[in-house]
Design a protein around this motif. Structure first.
Motif, PDB file in Angstrom:
ATOM      1  N   ASP A  41       0.831  -1.194   0.000  1.00 38.57           N
ATOM      2  CA  ASP A  41       0.000   0.000   0.000  1.00 38.57           C
ATOM      3  C   ASP A  41       0.870   1.251   0.000  1.00 38.57           C
ATOM      4  O   ASP A  41       2.064   1.204   0.283  1.00 38.57           O
ATOM      5  CB  ASP A  41      -0.912   0.013   1.221  1.00 38.57           C
ATOM      6  N   GLU A  42       0.228   2.363  -0.273  1.00 36.32           N
ATOM      7  CA  GLU A  42       0.899   3.664  -0.210  1.00 36.32           C
ATOM      8  C   GLU A  42       1.401   3.890   1.219  1.00 36.32           C
ATOM      9  O   GLU A  42       0.689   3.616   2.177  1.00 36.32           O
ATOM     10  CB  GLU A  42      -0.103   4.747  -0.615  1.00 36.32           C
ATOM     11  N   PRO A  43       2.624   4.394   1.387  1.00 39.00           N
ATOM     12  CA  PRO A  43       3.125   4.623   2.744  1.00 39.00           C
ATOM     13  C   PRO A  43       2.284   5.684   3.462  1.00 39.00           C
ATOM     14  O   PRO A  43       1.754   6.599   2.838  1.00 39.00           O
ATOM     15  CB  PRO A  43       4.556   5.107   2.529  1.00 39.00           C
ATOM     16  N   GLN A  44       2.213   5.545   4.772  1.00 33.46           N
ATOM     17  CA  GLN A  44       1.460   6.503   5.583  1.00 33.46           C
ATOM     18  C   GLN A  44       2.102   7.888   5.568  1.00 33.46           C
ATOM     19  O   GLN A  44       1.405   8.891   5.654  1.00 33.46           O
ATOM     20  CB  GLN A  44       1.363   6.005   7.030  1.00 33.46           C
ATOM     21  N   ARG A  45       3.437   7.926   5.464  1.00 27.18           N
ATOM     22  CA  ARG A  45       4.151   9.207   5.496  1.00 27.18           C
ATOM     23  C   ARG A  45       5.067   9.338   4.291  1.00 27.18           C
ATOM     24  O   ARG A  45       6.284   9.201   4.393  1.00 27.18           O
ATOM     25  CB  ARG A  45       4.955   9.320   6.788  1.00 27.18           C
ATOM     26  N   PRO A  46       4.511   9.631   3.121  1.00 32.05           N
ATOM     27  CA  PRO A  46       5.353   9.790   1.938  1.00 32.05           C
ATOM     28  C   PRO A  46       6.353  10.939   2.072  1.00 32.05           C
ATOM     29  O   PRO A  46       7.419  10.906   1.462  1.00 32.05           O
ATOM     30  CB  PRO A  46       4.354  10.033   0.807  1.00 32.05           C
ATOM     31  N   ASP A  47       6.032  11.951   2.892  1.00 25.30           N
ATOM     32  CA  ASP A  47       6.966  13.054   3.110  1.00 25.30           C
ATOM     33  C   ASP A  47       8.242  12.552   3.793  1.00 25.30           C
ATOM     34  O   ASP A  47       9.357  12.910   3.382  1.00 25.30           O
ATOM     35  CB  ASP A  47       6.313  14.165   3.931  1.00 25.30           C
ATOM     36  N   LEU A  48       8.089  11.694   4.801  1.00 23.14           N
ATOM     37  CA  LEU A  48       9.270  11.116   5.456  1.00 23.14           C
ATOM     38  C   LEU A  48      10.021  10.200   4.505  1.00 23.14           C
ATOM     39  O   LEU A  48      11.255  10.188   4.500  1.00 23.14           O
ATOM     40  CB  LEU A  48       8.855  10.330   6.707  1.00 23.14           C
ATOM     41  N   ALA A  49       9.280   9.450   3.705  1.00 29.20           N
ATOM     42  CA  ALA A  49       9.918   8.563   2.728  1.00 29.20           C
ATOM     43  C   ALA A  49      10.787   9.369   1.786  1.00 29.20           C
ATOM     44  O   ALA A  49      11.946   9.003   1.533  1.00 29.20           O
ATOM     45  CB  ALA A  49       8.861   7.772   1.955  1.00 29.20           C
ATOM     46  N   VAL A  87       6.812   4.312   5.655  1.00 32.87           N
ATOM     47  CA  VAL A  87       7.551   5.031   4.603  1.00 32.87           C
ATOM     48  C   VAL A  87       7.717   4.225   3.314  1.00 32.87           C
ATOM     49  O   VAL A  87       8.428   4.661   2.404  1.00 32.87           O
ATOM     50  CB  VAL A  87       8.935   5.507   5.115  1.00 32.87           C
ATOM     51  N   GLY A  88       7.101   3.065   3.212  1.00 30.56           N
ATOM     52  CA  GLY A  88       7.227   2.256   2.006  1.00 30.56           C
ATOM     53  C   GLY A  88       8.543   1.496   1.980  1.00 30.56           C
ATOM     54  O   GLY A  88       9.428   1.697   2.819  1.00 30.56           O
ATOM     55  N   VAL A  89       8.667   0.633   1.017  1.00 32.98           N
ATOM     56  CA  VAL A  89       9.852  -0.230   0.901  1.00 32.98           C
ATOM     57  C   VAL A  89      11.117   0.601   0.678  1.00 32.98           C
ATOM     58  O   VAL A  89      12.142   0.403   1.334  1.00 32.98           O
ATOM     59  CB  VAL A  89       9.656  -1.267  -0.230  1.00 32.98           C
ATOM     60  N   SER A  90      11.060   1.569  -0.235  1.00 31.98           N
ATOM     61  CA  SER A  90      12.247   2.392  -0.535  1.00 31.98           C
ATOM     62  C   SER A  90      12.622   3.274   0.648  1.00 31.98           C
ATOM     63  O   SER A  90      13.809   3.455   0.951  1.00 31.98           O
ATOM     64  CB  SER A  90      12.010   3.238  -1.777  1.00 31.98           C
TER      65      SER A  90
END
Length: 191
Positions: free
Chosen positions: A4-12, A68-71
């Motif tokens: 799924d889309e990360p909860q905090r794309p800004d931190l990612a 933050v997602g896999v990356s």
């Protein structure tokens, strides 16, 4: 783990940008392409990255795949791995990463690398054979506990046999006989 889309794309985005910049700098360092000022800038960047990751850990625990997602999680691991200047932080990050692995929110391979790095930076023998020294003499495995059983330990965390990992590192870092100076001794990781 989640796709799924990360909860905090800004931190990612922040973690990925910081880890990418550091990786570019380390690649130049390994190849002796940096002057003294650039080496100092790299150390400053590592310290700044550690501070940012410390803040994220304090606010969110380990920034795993859900946050933050896999990356982004890979970037956080890379920053922690290269925080050798702050052993206490690196050790605490290892504990938080282990909890994230147990919760299915991070990769056990990342934990094994960070665990080995903490052991090496504290002067002890590593468990999984992920930490190597790159020097003018080539690739050298950092001290390893019970070498005869390392491949069995590596298998428990999803790592390939040590001989396969060493071959990959040697392909990535071939000897440079044309270098004017001997390369700096650098701690690198093996998959």
């Amino acid at each position: 783990m989640t796709t799924d889309e990360p909860q905090r794309p800004d931190l990612a985005r922040e973690l990925i940008a910081r880890a990418t910049e550091s990786a570019t700098h380390r690649a130049k360092r390994v190849r002796n392409q940096l002057d003294a000022v650039q080496l100092g800038q790299g150390r400053h960047t590592d310290h700044a990255n550690t501070s940012v990751l410390r803040r994220i850990l304090a606010e969110h625990d380990w920034p795993g795949h859900r946050l933050v997602g896999v990356s982004g999680a890979r970037a956080a691991w890379s920053i922690a791995l290269h925080s050798d200047h702050d052993y206490a932080f690196q050790r605490a990050a290892t504990t938080l990463l282990e909890r994230a692995v147990q919760a299915g929110d991070a990769l056990v391979q990342h934990w094994a690398h960070l665990h080995d790095r903490v052991l090496i930076t504290s002067g002890r023998a590593q468990e999984y054979g992920t930490q190597l020294l790159l020097s003018a003499d080539g690739i050298e495995l950092c001290p390893l506990r019970a070498p005869a059983s390392v491949d069995a330990r590596r298998a428990t965390v999803g790592l390939p046999p040590l001989a396969v990992a060493l071959m990959a590192v040697r392909r990535r870092y071939p000897p440079d006989s044309s270098a004017d100076e001997a390369p700096t001794v650098v701690l690198v990781g093996a998959a």
